[in-house]
Design a protein around this motif. Structure first.
Motif, PDB file in Angstrom:
ATOM      1  N   LYS A 166      -5.785   8.468  -3.649  1.00  0.00           N
ATOM      2  CA  LYS A 166      -7.005   7.852  -4.190  1.00  0.00           C
ATOM      3  C   LYS A 166      -6.794   6.355  -4.344  1.00  0.00           C
ATOM      4  O   LYS A 166      -6.459   5.848  -5.409  1.00  0.00           O
ATOM      5  CB  LYS A 166      -7.373   8.493  -5.518  1.00  0.00           C
ATOM      6  CG  LYS A 166      -7.962   9.891  -5.358  1.00  0.00           C
ATOM      7  CD  LYS A 166      -8.493  10.420  -6.671  1.00  0.00           C
ATOM      8  CE  LYS A 166      -9.124  11.785  -6.465  1.00  0.00           C
ATOM      9  NZ  LYS A 166      -9.651  12.346  -7.712  1.00  0.00           N
ATOM     10  N   GLY A 167      -6.940   5.652  -3.272  1.00  0.00           N
ATOM     11  CA  GLY A 167      -6.809   4.210  -3.254  1.00  0.00           C
ATOM     12  C   GLY A 167      -7.814   3.641  -2.276  1.00  0.00           C
ATOM     13  O   GLY A 167      -8.579   4.380  -1.657  1.00  0.00           O
ATOM     14  N   PRO A 168      -7.821   2.348  -2.101  1.00  0.00           N
ATOM     15  CA  PRO A 168      -8.779   1.748  -1.163  1.00  0.00           C
ATOM     16  C   PRO A 168      -8.482   2.144   0.276  1.00  0.00           C
ATOM     17  O   PRO A 168      -7.328   2.360   0.649  1.00  0.00           O
ATOM     18  CB  PRO A 168      -8.585   0.242  -1.382  1.00  0.00           C
ATOM     19  CG  PRO A 168      -7.196   0.113  -1.925  1.00  0.00           C
ATOM     20  CD  PRO A 168      -6.948   1.346  -2.727  1.00  0.00           C
ATOM     21  N   ILE A 169      -9.519   2.275   1.063  1.00  0.00           N
ATOM     22  CA  ILE A 169      -9.370   2.535   2.502  1.00  0.00           C
ATOM     23  C   ILE A 169      -9.125   1.190   3.178  1.00  0.00           C
ATOM     24  O   ILE A 169      -9.888   0.249   2.996  1.00  0.00           O
ATOM     25  CB  ILE A 169     -10.633   3.200   3.071  1.00  0.00           C
ATOM     26  CG1 ILE A 169     -11.004   4.446   2.260  1.00  0.00           C
ATOM     27  CG2 ILE A 169     -10.448   3.528   4.531  1.00  0.00           C
ATOM     28  CD1 ILE A 169     -10.007   5.545   2.291  1.00  0.00           C
ATOM     29  N   LEU A 170      -8.069   1.090   3.948  1.00  0.00           N
ATOM     30  CA  LEU A 170      -7.760  -0.172   4.628  1.00  0.00           C
ATOM     31  C   LEU A 170      -8.648  -0.348   5.844  1.00  0.00           C
ATOM     32  O   LEU A 170      -8.876   0.601   6.601  1.00  0.00           O
ATOM     33  CB  LEU A 170      -6.293  -0.195   5.055  1.00  0.00           C
ATOM     34  CG  LEU A 170      -5.238  -0.116   3.944  1.00  0.00           C
ATOM     35  CD1 LEU A 170      -3.844  -0.229   4.540  1.00  0.00           C
ATOM     36  CD2 LEU A 170      -5.450  -1.202   2.906  1.00  0.00           C
ATOM     37  N   CYS A 171      -9.125  -1.567   6.043  1.00  0.00           N
ATOM     38  CA  CYS A 171      -9.894  -1.910   7.245  1.00  0.00           C
ATOM     39  C   CYS A 171      -9.262  -3.139   7.864  1.00  0.00           C
ATOM     40  O   CYS A 171      -9.285  -4.228   7.284  1.00  0.00           O
ATOM     41  CB  CYS A 171     -11.362  -2.187   6.909  1.00  0.00           C
ATOM     42  SG  CYS A 171     -12.344  -2.676   8.345  1.00  0.00           S
ATOM     43  N   ASP A 186     -14.846   7.918   0.781  1.00  0.00           N
ATOM     44  CA  ASP A 186     -14.888   7.735  -0.666  1.00  0.00           C
ATOM     45  C   ASP A 186     -13.857   8.665  -1.307  1.00  0.00           C
ATOM     46  O   ASP A 186     -14.000   9.889  -1.270  1.00  0.00           O
ATOM     47  CB  ASP A 186     -16.278   8.070  -1.205  1.00  0.00           C
ATOM     48  CG  ASP A 186     -16.430   7.638  -2.668  1.00  0.00           C
ATOM     49  OD1 ASP A 186     -15.387   7.433  -3.319  1.00  0.00           O
ATOM     50  OD2 ASP A 186     -17.562   7.509  -3.140  1.00  0.00           O
ATOM     51  N   TYR A 221       0.836  -1.204   0.000  1.00  0.00           N
ATOM     52  CA  TYR A 221       0.000   0.000   0.000  1.00  0.00           C
ATOM     53  C   TYR A 221       0.875   1.260   0.000  1.00  0.00           C
ATOM     54  O   TYR A 221       0.636   2.199  -0.766  1.00  0.00           O
ATOM     55  CB  TYR A 221      -0.907  -0.042   1.225  1.00  0.00           C
ATOM     56  CG  TYR A 221      -1.939   1.055   1.285  1.00  0.00           C
ATOM     57  CD1 TYR A 221      -3.111   0.974   0.556  1.00  0.00           C
ATOM     58  CD2 TYR A 221      -1.745   2.174   2.085  1.00  0.00           C
ATOM     59  CE1 TYR A 221      -4.064   1.971   0.616  1.00  0.00           C
ATOM     60  CE2 TYR A 221      -2.680   3.184   2.148  1.00  0.00           C
ATOM     61  CZ  TYR A 221      -3.853   3.075   1.412  1.00  0.00           C
ATOM     62  OH  TYR A 221      -4.787   4.068   1.472  1.00  0.00           O
ATOM     63  N   ASP A 241     -18.113  -1.720   1.294  1.00  0.00           N
ATOM     64  CA  ASP A 241     -17.710  -1.771  -0.102  1.00  0.00           C
ATOM     65  C   ASP A 241     -16.590  -0.776  -0.402  1.00  0.00           C
ATOM     66  O   ASP A 241     -15.830  -0.964  -1.349  1.00  0.00           O
ATOM     67  CB  ASP A 241     -18.930  -1.480  -0.983  1.00  0.00           C
ATOM     68  CG  ASP A 241     -18.614  -1.569  -2.462  1.00  0.00           C
ATOM     69  OD1 ASP A 241     -18.188  -2.656  -2.905  1.00  0.00           O
ATOM     70  OD2 ASP A 241     -18.751  -0.555  -3.168  1.00  0.00           O
ATOM     71  N   ARG A 242     -16.483   0.303   0.384  1.00  0.00           N
ATOM     72  CA  ARG A 242     -15.472   1.331   0.154  1.00  0.00           C
ATOM     73  C   ARG A 242     -14.123   0.965   0.787  1.00  0.00           C
ATOM     74  O   ARG A 242     -13.165   1.710   0.650  1.00  0.00           O
ATOM     75  CB  ARG A 242     -15.943   2.681   0.706  1.00  0.00           C
ATOM     76  CG  ARG A 242     -16.926   3.399  -0.214  1.00  0.00           C
ATOM     77  CD  ARG A 242     -17.590   4.551   0.508  1.00  0.00           C
ATOM     78  NE  ARG A 242     -18.287   5.470  -0.389  1.00  0.00           N
ATOM     79  CZ  ARG A 242     -19.451   5.230  -0.959  1.00  0.00           C
ATOM     80  NH1 ARG A 242     -20.053   4.073  -0.730  1.00  0.00           N
ATOM     81  NH2 ARG A 242     -20.032   6.099  -1.760  1.00  0.00           N
ATOM     82  N   MET A 243     -14.081  -0.137   1.529  1.00  0.00           N
ATOM     83  CA  MET A 243     -12.854  -0.477   2.262  1.00  0.00           C
ATOM     84  C   MET A 243     -12.298  -1.816   1.787  1.00  0.00           C
ATOM     85  O   MET A 243     -13.039  -2.700   1.379  1.00  0.00           O
ATOM     86  CB  MET A 243     -13.155  -0.543   3.770  1.00  0.00           C
ATOM     87  CG  MET A 243     -13.690   0.743   4.358  1.00  0.00           C
ATOM     88  SD  MET A 243     -13.880   0.677   6.151  1.00  0.00           S
ATOM     89  CE  MET A 243     -15.156  -0.550   6.331  1.00  0.00           C
ATOM     90  N   GLU A 244     -10.965  -1.928   1.883  1.00  0.00           N
ATOM     91  CA  GLU A 244     -10.322  -3.219   1.626  1.00  0.00           C
ATOM     92  C   GLU A 244     -10.099  -3.908   2.970  1.00  0.00           C
ATOM     93  O   GLU A 244      -9.413  -3.373   3.850  1.00  0.00           O
ATOM     94  CB  GLU A 244      -8.998  -3.020   0.904  1.00  0.00           C
ATOM     95  CG  GLU A 244      -8.285  -4.342   0.650  1.00  0.00           C
ATOM     96  CD  GLU A 244      -6.961  -4.162  -0.068  1.00  0.00           C
ATOM     97  OE1 GLU A 244      -6.119  -5.078   0.027  1.00  0.00           O
ATOM     98  OE2 GLU A 244      -6.766  -3.120  -0.701  1.00  0.00           O
TER      99      GLU A 244
END
Length: 821
Positions: free
Chosen positions: A377-382, A474, A366, A513-516
């Motif tokens: 602008k990439g996925p939000i980590l969870c 987002d 990441y 859905d907005r998070m990886e």
């Protein structure tokens, strides 16, 4: 009141002449015999005519004009009645009252617009007896009504008359709009009847109440009712007067305050002291040094200009000052410089966290993308996993690796959307949302922002905070994040958001859905041992004032703490237990008592008492129907035993051990498969109908559920129905279908480690679980034989031995009886 008193140019002469016209003695000039039985009826709107009272009326309707002109040429006598509504159209008979007043037209004037103005005086009351005609105007047969008033010398009558005059005088005093001539008119009235009619005509009341007065025959009762209405009007006028007085006082006070403030300002300028204006100017000077857009700069100056126009004592003043200070304190366009040395980042992650290789690798990937792309602008980590595994501290390590500021926002229990988006400034106690508050606290627009416990966000009647987070997380939207309090777009696109969660089920689907999702499964016993050595024990020694050489934990002592006193995926409870051991040593050291500086398993038991948890160990294969299974729990992997037994009966099935729905379905599927394939496995089909089956999973107080016990159930049933031995030191996990296929399951790493701790040597898994084994470090599976199977036949071929158990069960069945007719 007195709004109908006519003092104008329509009557020639002065006020005394008008009062003479209003004198009740004028009524004697028209005798009852002079009033015809048939009268033309003139309907009037919005007022009621009383006997003896003079009023002007403008006539415009066609029928009314015809009536007035004809009457004026004749005896000038007409009947006046009130309309029930205010319509300008010619009223129907049902729209007029039946009781009215006989009137005489005193004067008639034609207006330029075609209307006619007449001055009429009421003479006596009448009641419509019969309508004779409606064209060219309403003509009716009428009956005159008599009013009964007490004699002039009557004491009650005098008292009532004086009360009416006093009330009228009070109204005159409270209402400055009434002309002074009205008091002169009151002073010249000495008759109770005319006084009642005069006051009723000028009373500020609606038509129904006035009509009620006109229709009351008893003069004393009419006067009493009039007095009640006047007292109500007095109350309203007094209230109006109080309100006007209070408003006038407030305005005077504001003017006084303004002059005082101006004087204070001049004195402060002379003395050189700071005042509100100086404070505002200081904010303006600071604003010139800020790195913000022209839009924000203009908005800030506009707010300061508003403050200068405010009264510092006003309630809005501190709100406006707080808002201006927030604009100034937010880090608009202020960023810290990132350190993208990925080797250094890896060292920091390895130093702060033991194990979790996949998680660390994903984080490095990441950061590598951020370095190459220079874009957030990439996925939000969870980070998803059980409590105590280091999700939040991983975020802190990322911030340290990047040299970014670190802020953490706990979402546990957040149930109000305003806590995310803020309150509007119009509300009392308004505040910006927690996102903006934490950005202000971070002092940079690109911090590492931990959204802790994102699965604990609650929704209720106040709004949906989870939906409010959608914009925050987002990348396509958060460059223009709108906070209700801030009222300006704030750019969150440079913030590195990292969410943490214990459960995925309660996260809003759109938010998820907005998070990886990066799963942190927990630590193995070996990993916990290393964490205890490298992190927990040194930390607890430091916190309790011990030096490194004062106390040493042996491997057996750490293992005893992990196995016997904690049962968790993380290391929080382990840290507490280590703290308890260290405190005991600190107490002994402080009191100069002897204590063991080497902590082994024996010392742990002496300090902490008896073990809290017992681990399951393999128990042999001497009994048919007892199989060792593998299970995943939130605190790691465990082995469990599935036991089956048969007894004579009628084929009844009993399941016990607090089994969940999934495990019950696994048992039913295993039985159905064996029934369908009984001949293939050399099982006498009659045993299913003549023997009761009981399947039990020990530790009945602990709920058990999950799709991993299918092949374990089947092996247990196959063993009990065939009385064959099960292979020694064997464990298995996997689900089955009715066709005999073996399905893969999860939690393989934890299950493998649990099997090793229990002394298992051989394991059966689905062939599709091979990929999970490939990801496990080879040192954890060393010495284990793993069998990969695809169907049930392979499972039973490996698990069941040819030989039967000692003292196998002998199945007997009742003989069939042939009935001959």
């Amino acid at each position: 009141m007195f709004k109908n008193i006519y003092f104008g140019d329509l009557v020639q002469g002065d006020t005394e002449e008008l009062i003479q016209i209003m004198n009740p003695e004028e009524e004697s000039k028209i005798k009852e015999d002079d009033i015809p039985d048939e009268l033309g009826i003139l309907p009037i709107r919005n007022t009621v005519l009383f006997p003896g009272v003079v009023i002007p009326i403008t006539v415009g309707r066609e029928k009314s004009v015809k009536l007035v002109k004809k009457a004026y040429k004749g005896n000038r006598i007409i009947g006046v009645v009130a309309q029930k509504n205010g319509s300008t159209e010619d009223p129907s008979l049902k729209d007029i009252y039946k009781v009215g007043t006989v009137a005489k037209i005193i004067k008639m004037l034609s207006q330029p617009d075609g209307n006619i103005t007449i001055i009429i005086q009421g003479k006596t009351r009448f009641e419509v007896d019969e309508i004779l005609a409606e064209d060219p105007f309403i003509t009716a047969k009428v009956k005159l009504l008599k009013s009964v008033f007490p004699p002039k010398k009557n004491k009650e009558g005098k008292a009532l008359m004086q009360s009416l005059k006093d009330s009228a005088a009070k109204i005159l005093k409270l209402n400055p709009e009434i002309p002074q001539e009205a008091q002169m008119a009151l002073d010249n009235i000495h008759d109770l009847g005319f006084l009642t009619h005069f006051l009723a005509s000028n009373l500020n009341a609606d038509v129904p109440n006035k009509q009620k007065l006109l229709e009351t025959n008893d003069g004393f009762e009419r006067a009493t009712l009039l007095l009640e209405l006047m007292l109500k009007e007095i109350q309203l006028l007094e209230l109006k007067y109080d309100i006007q007085k209070k408003v006038h006082t407030d305005i005077d006070q504001q003017q006084r305050d303004y002059y005082l403030r101006q004087q204070i300002k001049v004195m402060q300028d002379e003395l050189g002291n700071e005042g509100p204006d100086r404070e505002v100017e200081e904010l303006r000077r600071k604003g010139l040094k800020k790195k913000w857009s022209d839009e924000v700069h203009q908005h800030f100056n506009k707010e300061l200009d508003k403050i200068l126009r405010m009264n510092p004592q006003a309630a809005e003043y501190p709100v406006a000052m707080n808002y201006a200070e927030l604009l100034l304190e937010l880090p608009w366009e202020e960023f810290t410089e990132d350190n993208f040395d990925l080797k250094r980042a890896r060292k920091i992650l390895d130093k702060d966290h033991f194990g979790m290789e996949k998680v660390k690798e994903r984080i490095i990937e990441y950061l590598a993308v951020l370095k190459l792309k220079n874009d957030m602008k990439g996925p939000i980590l969870c980070l998803y996993g059980p409590p105590g595994v280091g999700k939040t501290s991983l975020g802190r390590s990322i911030a340290k690796a990047l040299k970014r500021n670190y802020v953490r926002m706990s979402l546990g229990g957040v149930h109000d959307e305003a806590e995310i988006r803020g309150h509007r400034k119009t509300y009392v106690g308004a505040l910006p949302g927690k996102i903006i508050q934490n950005i202000k606290k971070a002092k940079s627009s690109n911090p590492v922002f931990i959204l802790d416990e994102i699965d604990k966000v609650n929704s209720n009647f106040r709004g949906d905070p989870a939906s409010a987070l959608l914009e925050v997380l987002d990348p396509e939207q958060n460059h223009e994040f709108k906070d209700n309090y801030l009222e300006l777009d704030y750019d969150l696109s440079k913030v590195l958001f990292i969410a943490t969660a214990n459960s995925l089920d309660t996260i809003h689907p759109a938010l998820r859905d907005r998070m990886e999702i990066i799963e942190i499964t927990g630590y193995t016993l070996e990993e916990k041992s290393e964490i205890a050595k490298k992190h927990l024990i040194p930390k607890q020694k430091k916190e309790h004032g011990l030096k490194a050489d004062d106390l040493k934990f042996q491997k057996s002592g750490i293992t005893k703490l992990i196995d016997g006193y904690t049962r968790e995926s993380g290391v929080r409870n382990l840290e507490r237990k280590i703290g308890a051991v260290v405190r005991n040593a600190a107490k002994s050291l402080a009191m100069d008592q002897e204590f063991s500086k080497s902590i082994t398993d024996k010392e742990v038991v002496e300090i902490l008492g008896a073990e809290i948890f017992d681990k399951e160990l393999y128990q042999g294969n001497d009994v048919a129907g007892v199989v060792t299974g593998l299970a995943w729990t939130q605190v790691g992997g465990e082995i469990l035993f599935i036991e089956s037994s048969l007894s004579k009966g009628k084929g009844k099935l009993t399941l016990s051990g607090q089994l969940g729905d999934v495990m019950k379905e696994s048992a039913m599927a295993a039985i159905s498969y064996l029934r369908a394939n009984a001949e293939h496995y050399l099982i006498d089909y009659r045993v299913f109908d003549h023997y009761d089956l009981h399947v039990h999973v020990p530790a009945g107080a602990v709920p058990k559920d999950g799709p991993s016990a299918g092949i374990t159930m089947l092996t247990s049933l196959a063993s009990i129905y065939t009385q064959r031995k099960i292979k020694s030191k064997l464990a298995m996990t996997g689900e089955i279908t009715l066709r005999g296929k073996v399905l893969p399951v999860g939690g393989i790493k934890e299950k493998i480690l649990a099997a090793r701790r229990a002394g298992i040597k051989e394991i059966i898994l689905s062939a599709r679980n091979r990929r999970d084994i490939d990801e496990i470090d080879t040192k954890y599976i060393k010495g284990l034989k793993i069998n990969y199977v695809q169907d049930v036949d392979e499972v039973l071929e490996i698990a069941l031995l040819k030989e039967k158990v000692k003292k196998p069960m002998q199945f007997t069945f009742p003989e069939k009886v042939n009935i001959v007719n």
